[in-house]
Design a protein around this motif. Sequence first.
Motif, PDB file in Angstrom:
ATOM      1  N   ILE A   1     -12.801  -2.603  -7.581  1.00  0.00           N
ATOM      2  CA  ILE A   1     -11.739  -1.602  -7.709  1.00  0.00           C
ATOM      3  C   ILE A   1     -10.403  -2.295  -7.420  1.00  0.00           C
ATOM      4  CG2 ILE A   1     -10.808   0.561  -6.812  1.00  0.00           C
ATOM      5  CD1 ILE A   1     -13.666   1.257  -5.873  1.00  0.00           C
ATOM      6  N   ALA A   2      -9.418  -2.073  -8.276  1.00  0.00           N
ATOM      7  CA  ALA A   2      -8.103  -2.693  -8.106  1.00  0.00           C
ATOM      8  C   ALA A   2      -7.470  -2.247  -6.785  1.00  0.00           C
ATOM      9  CB  ALA A   2      -7.187  -2.313  -9.265  1.00  0.00           C
ATOM     10  N   ARG A   3      -6.712  -3.141  -6.170  1.00  0.00           N
ATOM     11  CA  ARG A   3      -6.078  -2.810  -4.892  1.00  0.00           C
ATOM     12  C   ARG A   3      -5.122  -1.635  -5.031  1.00  0.00           C
ATOM     13  NH1 ARG A   3      -4.096  -8.362  -2.498  1.00  0.00           N
ATOM     14  NH2 ARG A   3      -3.553  -7.116  -0.681  1.00  0.00           N
ATOM     15  N   GLU A   4      -4.460  -1.506  -6.171  1.00  0.00           N
ATOM     16  CA  GLU A   4      -3.562  -0.375  -6.389  1.00  0.00           C
ATOM     17  C   GLU A   4      -4.351   0.945  -6.349  1.00  0.00           C
ATOM     18  OE1 GLU A   4      -3.776  -2.993  -8.538  1.00  0.00           O
ATOM     19  OE2 GLU A   4      -2.020  -4.071  -7.833  1.00  0.00           O
ATOM     20  N   THR A   5      -5.537   0.920  -6.928  1.00  0.00           N
ATOM     21  CA  THR A   5      -6.385   2.109  -6.931  1.00  0.00           C
ATOM     22  C   THR A   5      -6.888   2.397  -5.516  1.00  0.00           C
ATOM     23  OG1 THR A   5      -7.054   1.608  -9.194  1.00  0.00           O
ATOM     24  CG2 THR A   5      -8.432   3.161  -7.968  1.00  0.00           C
ATOM     25  N   LEU A   6      -7.242   1.347  -4.780  1.00  0.00           N
ATOM     26  CA  LEU A   6      -7.678   1.541  -3.396  1.00  0.00           C
ATOM     27  C   LEU A   6      -6.567   2.178  -2.567  1.00  0.00           C
ATOM     28  CD1 LEU A   6      -9.586  -1.800  -2.799  1.00  0.00           C
ATOM     29  CD2 LEU A   6     -10.577   0.492  -3.012  1.00  0.00           C
ATOM     30  N   ARG A   7      -5.336   1.710  -2.770  1.00  0.00           N
ATOM     31  CA  ARG A   7      -4.202   2.285  -2.028  1.00  0.00           C
ATOM     32  C   ARG A   7      -3.996   3.753  -2.406  1.00  0.00           C
ATOM     33  NH1 ARG A   7      -2.172  -3.159  -2.173  1.00  0.00           N
ATOM     34  NH2 ARG A   7      -1.241  -2.949  -4.204  1.00  0.00           N
ATOM     35  N   LYS A   8      -4.284   4.101  -3.654  1.00  0.00           N
ATOM     36  CA  LYS A   8      -4.131   5.487  -4.102  1.00  0.00           C
ATOM     37  C   LYS A   8      -5.153   6.399  -3.412  1.00  0.00           C
ATOM     38  CE  LYS A   8      -4.873   8.266  -8.258  1.00  0.00           C
ATOM     39  NZ  LYS A   8      -5.241   8.206  -9.669  1.00  0.00           N
ATOM     40  N   TYR A   9      -6.397   5.963  -3.378  1.00  0.00           N
ATOM     41  CA  TYR A   9      -7.458   6.799  -2.827  1.00  0.00           C
ATOM     42  C   TYR A   9      -7.605   6.690  -1.310  1.00  0.00           C
ATOM     43  CZ  TYR A   9      -9.159   7.987  -7.472  1.00  0.00           C
ATOM     44  OH  TYR A   9      -9.265   8.485  -8.748  1.00  0.00           O
ATOM     45  N   PHE A  10      -7.147   5.569  -0.736  1.00  0.00           N
ATOM     46  CA  PHE A  10      -7.286   5.344   0.705  1.00  0.00           C
ATOM     47  C   PHE A  10      -5.948   4.916   1.302  1.00  0.00           C
ATOM     48  CE2 PHE A  10     -11.341   4.377  -1.341  1.00  0.00           C
ATOM     49  CZ  PHE A  10     -12.191   5.220  -0.667  1.00  0.00           C
TER      50      PHE A  10
ATOM     51  N   GLY B   1      -3.112   4.061   3.735  1.00  0.00           N
ATOM     52  CA  GLY B   1      -3.128   3.680   5.143  1.00  0.00           C
ATOM     53  C   GLY B   1      -4.298   2.807   5.533  1.00  0.00           C
ATOM     54  N   GLN B   2      -5.213   2.545   4.607  1.00  0.00           N
ATOM     55  CA  GLN B   2      -6.367   1.701   4.910  1.00  0.00           C
ATOM     56  C   GLN B   2      -6.026   0.252   4.601  1.00  0.00           C
ATOM     57  OE1 GLN B   2      -9.327   2.297   6.247  1.00  0.00           O
ATOM     58  NE2 GLN B   2      -8.848   4.440   6.552  1.00  0.00           N
ATOM     59  N   ARG B   3      -5.294  -0.345   5.494  1.00  0.00           N
ATOM     60  CA  ARG B   3      -4.972  -1.760   5.323  1.00  0.00           C
ATOM     61  C   ARG B   3      -4.835  -2.385   6.683  1.00  0.00           C
ATOM     62  NH1 ARG B   3       0.457  -1.489   2.022  1.00  0.00           N
ATOM     63  NH2 ARG B   3      -0.342  -3.511   1.521  1.00  0.00           N
ATOM     64  N   TRP B   4      -5.023  -3.685   6.715  1.00  0.00           N
ATOM     65  CA  TRP B   4      -4.884  -4.409   7.968  1.00  0.00           C
ATOM     66  C   TRP B   4      -3.414  -4.532   8.318  1.00  0.00           C
ATOM     67  CZ3 TRP B   4      -8.552  -9.224   7.705  1.00  0.00           C
ATOM     68  CH2 TRP B   4      -9.872  -8.789   7.816  1.00  0.00           C
ATOM     69  N   THR B   5      -3.135  -4.559   9.616  1.00  0.00           N
ATOM     70  CA  THR B   5      -1.780  -4.834  10.069  1.00  0.00           C
ATOM     71  C   THR B   5      -1.537  -6.333   9.973  1.00  0.00           C
ATOM     72  OG1 THR B   5      -2.441  -5.176  12.363  1.00  0.00           O
ATOM     73  CG2 THR B   5      -1.895  -2.900  11.701  1.00  0.00           C
TER      74      THR B   5
END
Length: 72
Positions: free
Chosen positions: A35-44, A46-50
């Motif tokens: 799944i593309a990172r852009e799509t991951l950001r859309k569906y999730f 705030g789900q990223r490492w600091t």
Amino acid sequence: MSRSKAPVTPEDLDRARRLFEDGASQREVQRTTGIARETLRKYFPGQRWTFVQGGEQRWLQRKAAEVLGGGF
């Protein structure tokens, strides 16, 4: 000419959610699920490492490479 990809299935999103719950980074989830990172950001959102978490991961990878005698 742009390529169109198959839509993300509920199963794909469930797998991504489980990976995030296990502490995976966006990049790791992308590589595992496709799944593309852009799509991951859309569906999730705030789900990223600091920045600090990313630094800790890089430090652990370097230490593991020293101990195991190989690169990651």
